[in-house]
Scaffold this active site. Structure first.
Site, mmCIF file in Angstrom:
data_model
loop_
_atom_site.group_PDB
_atom_site.id
_atom_site.type_symbol
_atom_site.label_atom_id
_atom_site.label_comp_id
_atom_site.label_asym_id
_atom_site.label_seq_id
_atom_site.Cartn_x
_atom_site.Cartn_y
_atom_site.Cartn_z
ATOM 1 N NE ARG A 138 9.546 -5.046 11.346
ATOM 2 C CZ ARG A 138 8.726 -4.231 10.697
ATOM 3 N NH1 ARG A 138 7.479 -4.579 10.472
ATOM 4 N NH2 ARG A 138 9.151 -3.064 10.257
ATOM 5 C CG HIS B 268 -0.132 0.171 2.534
ATOM 6 N ND1 HIS B 268 0.541 -0.876 3.122
ATOM 7 C CD2 HIS B 268 0.099 1.240 3.334
ATOM 8 C CE1 HIS B 268 1.140 -0.472 4.218
ATOM 9 N NE2 HIS B 268 0.899 0.820 4.377
ATOM 10 C CG ASP C 8 1.810 4.944 4.856
ATOM 11 O OD1 ASP C 8 1.208 3.857 4.774
ATOM 12 O OD2 ASP C 8 2.898 5.078 5.438
ATOM 13 C CG HIS D 205 5.168 1.141 2.674
ATOM 14 N ND1 HIS D 205 4.607 2.294 2.165
ATOM 15 C CD2 HIS D 205 4.614 0.970 3.896
ATOM 16 C CE1 HIS D 205 3.759 2.802 3.047
ATOM 17 N NE2 HIS D 205 3.736 2.005 4.109
#
Ligand SMILES: C=C1C[C@]23C[C@@]1(O)CC[C@H]2[C@@]12CC[C@H](O)[C@@](C)(C(=O)O1)[C@H]2[C@@H]3C(=O)O
Ligand SMILES: O=C(O)CCC(=O)C(=O)O
Ligand SMILES: [Fe+2]
Length: 328
Positions: free
Chosen positions: A271, A202, A204, A259
Site C-alpha cells: 500500500r 492521530h 493531522d 484517523h
C-alpha cells in the site's frame, strides 16, 4: 453494519460502515461549497472526485514512490532520517511511537529547500519534476477546496488558502509505504509486535490534508466512542481531512478528524499513500475570525504555527494537541 475487530486482546473496537461523503468538484461552486461545509462539520473528512489532478502526474509520483521504497535499505537510510525531513521506518516521530510502515517526508517549499534544509528532492533520488509537478497540483487542489470552504462559511475567498499559497508555507509531502505481509525479500523489516496498526490513531496538525492511496485498503476514520469507519480505497479520488489548525480557525465548528491506517495484510501488494499537508507559514497567527465566532466565545487562544508545530513535535502521535491551546 457493525463488525467487531480484535485490535488487542483487552480492547474490542467496532468497525462501522458509514457513507463517507463524496464531493464532485465539477458541481456548481455554491453547491459544492455547501456539501463540503456539511462534510467538515459532520466528519471532518470527505472524498473529492473530478478533482482535476491529471492522472499521469499522480502515476509518475506513485512510480517514483515505489522506486524509492524498493531501493536497498542503505540507500534509503542515506537520505537522512525523518527528523523532520527524510526517511523513516517503524519509528514515527521522536517520542516512541511505532508503526508497520516506512515513509519519506519532503518539504514542499522551494525557498526553505534551498535555504534552510539539508534535505531536498534530489537527495531521495526522486525525479525533481515528478515531485514538483505533483506538489503544485495538490497544493492547487487544497487551495481550491479551502476557497470553497471559505465560500460556504461566508469569509473572504482567500482567507484560508492564502496561508497554503504563501511562498513560505510550511506544507509537507509524505509518502507512506505499507509493505505486503509476507514480503521477506523487501528491505523493510516488519516489526515483531503483531500489531495490526500500520500508522497509529492521530489528527493531522496542519490546515488541510489531501491523501491519495493506491487500490489497497487501510485508512480508517474515527467516529468516536471506539467506533471506526474504513475508507474504501479509490485511486481516482483524493481523501480530504481537516487539520487541527482549521479546527482552531473555525472555533471548533469543523473537526480535525482522528484517523489511523491498518497494517497491510495482503500477501502480494504494497500500500502506498501520498499525503499532502497544507500548512501555514511558521509566523502565521492562528485565530478564529470574528465572522465565525458569531455570538460564541473563542475556544482557543491565538498561536503561531511555529508554536503549534513545536508543541506537536514534542508530544506523541495520539495526543489531542489542540487541548493545550483551549481557553479554560
Ligand atoms: C509523533 C509524531 C510524528 C508527527 C509529529 C509527532 O510528534 C506528532 C504528530 C505526527 C504527525 C502526524 C501527521 C503527519 O504525518 C506528520 C508529518 C505531522 O505533521 O504530524 C507527523 C509527524 C511526523 O511523523 O514527523
Ligand atoms: O497512510 C494513510 O492512509 C494514513 C497516513 C496518515 O494519516 C499520515 O501520513 O498522517
Ligand atoms: Fe494523518
Amino acid at each position: 453494519m457493525v463488525v467487531a475487530t480484535e485490535i488487542n486482546p483487552s480492547r474490542i473496537e467496532k468497525i462501522r460502515e458509514v457513507e463517507i461523503p463524496v464531493i464532485d468538484l465539477s458541481l456548481k461552486k455554491s453547491k459544492a461549497a455547501k456539501l463540503i461545509v456539511k462534510a467538515c462539520e459532520d466528519y471532518g473528512f470527505f472524498k473529492v472526485i473530478n478533482h482535476g489532478v491529471p492522472h499521469h502526474i499522480i502515476k509518475k509520483m506513485e512510480d517514483e514512490g515505489f522506486d524509492f521504497f524498493h531501493k536497498p535499505l542503505p540507500d534509503k537510510i542515506r537520505v537522512g532520517s525523518a527528523n523532520p525531513f527524510g526517511y523513516g521506518s517503524k519509528n514515527i516521530g521522536l517520542s516512541g511511537d511505532k508503526g508497520e510502515l516506512e515513509y519519506l517526508i519532503l518539504q514542499t517549499n522551494q525557498d526553505s529547500i534551498l535555504n534552510t534544509s539539508k534535505f531536498s528532492y534530489s537527495c531521495c533520488g526522486c525525479d525533481r519534476c515528478a515531485v514538483s509537478c505533483y506538489v503544485e497540483c495538490v497544493r492547487e487542489l487544497a487551495c481550491k477546496i479551502l476557497e470553497l470552504i471559505a465560500k460556504g462559511l461566508g469569509v473572504p475567498r482567500s482567507f484560508f488558502s492564502h496561508l497554503v499559497r504563501r511562498f513560505d508555507s510550511d506544507s509537507l509531502l509524505r509518502l507512506n509505504h505499507y509493505p505486503p505481509v509476507s514480503d521477506t525479500s523487501h528491505s523493510f523489516q516488519r516489526g515483531s509486535s503483531n500489531s495490526n496498526i500500520g500508522f497509529g490513531e492521530h489528527s493531522d496538525p496542519q490546515i488541510l490534508t489531501l491523501l491519495r492511496s493506491n487500490g489497497v485498503a487501510g485508512l480508517q476514520i474515527s467516529l468516536g466512542n471506539g467506533n471506526w469507519a474504513p475508507v474504501a480505497p479509490d485511486p481516482h479520488a483524493f481523501c480530504v481531512n481537516i487539520g487541527d489548525v482549521l479546527q482552531a480557525m473555525t472555533n471548533g465548528r469543523f473537526v480535525s478528524v482522528r484517523h489511523r491506517a491498518m497494517a497491510n495484510t495482503l500477501p502480494d501488494r504494497s500500500r502506498l499513500s501520498l499525503v499532502f499537508f497544507g500548512a501555514p507559514p511558521p509566523q502565521a497567527i492562528i485565530t478564529c475570525p470574528p465572522q465565525l465566532l458569531k455570538q460564541n466565545e473563542p475556544r482557543y487562544r491565538a498561536f503561531t504555527w511555529a508554536e503549534y508545530k513545536s508543541h506537536t513535535y514534542a508530544h506523541r502521535l495520539g495526543e489531542t494537541r489542540l487541548d493545550h491551546f483551549k481557553i479554560a
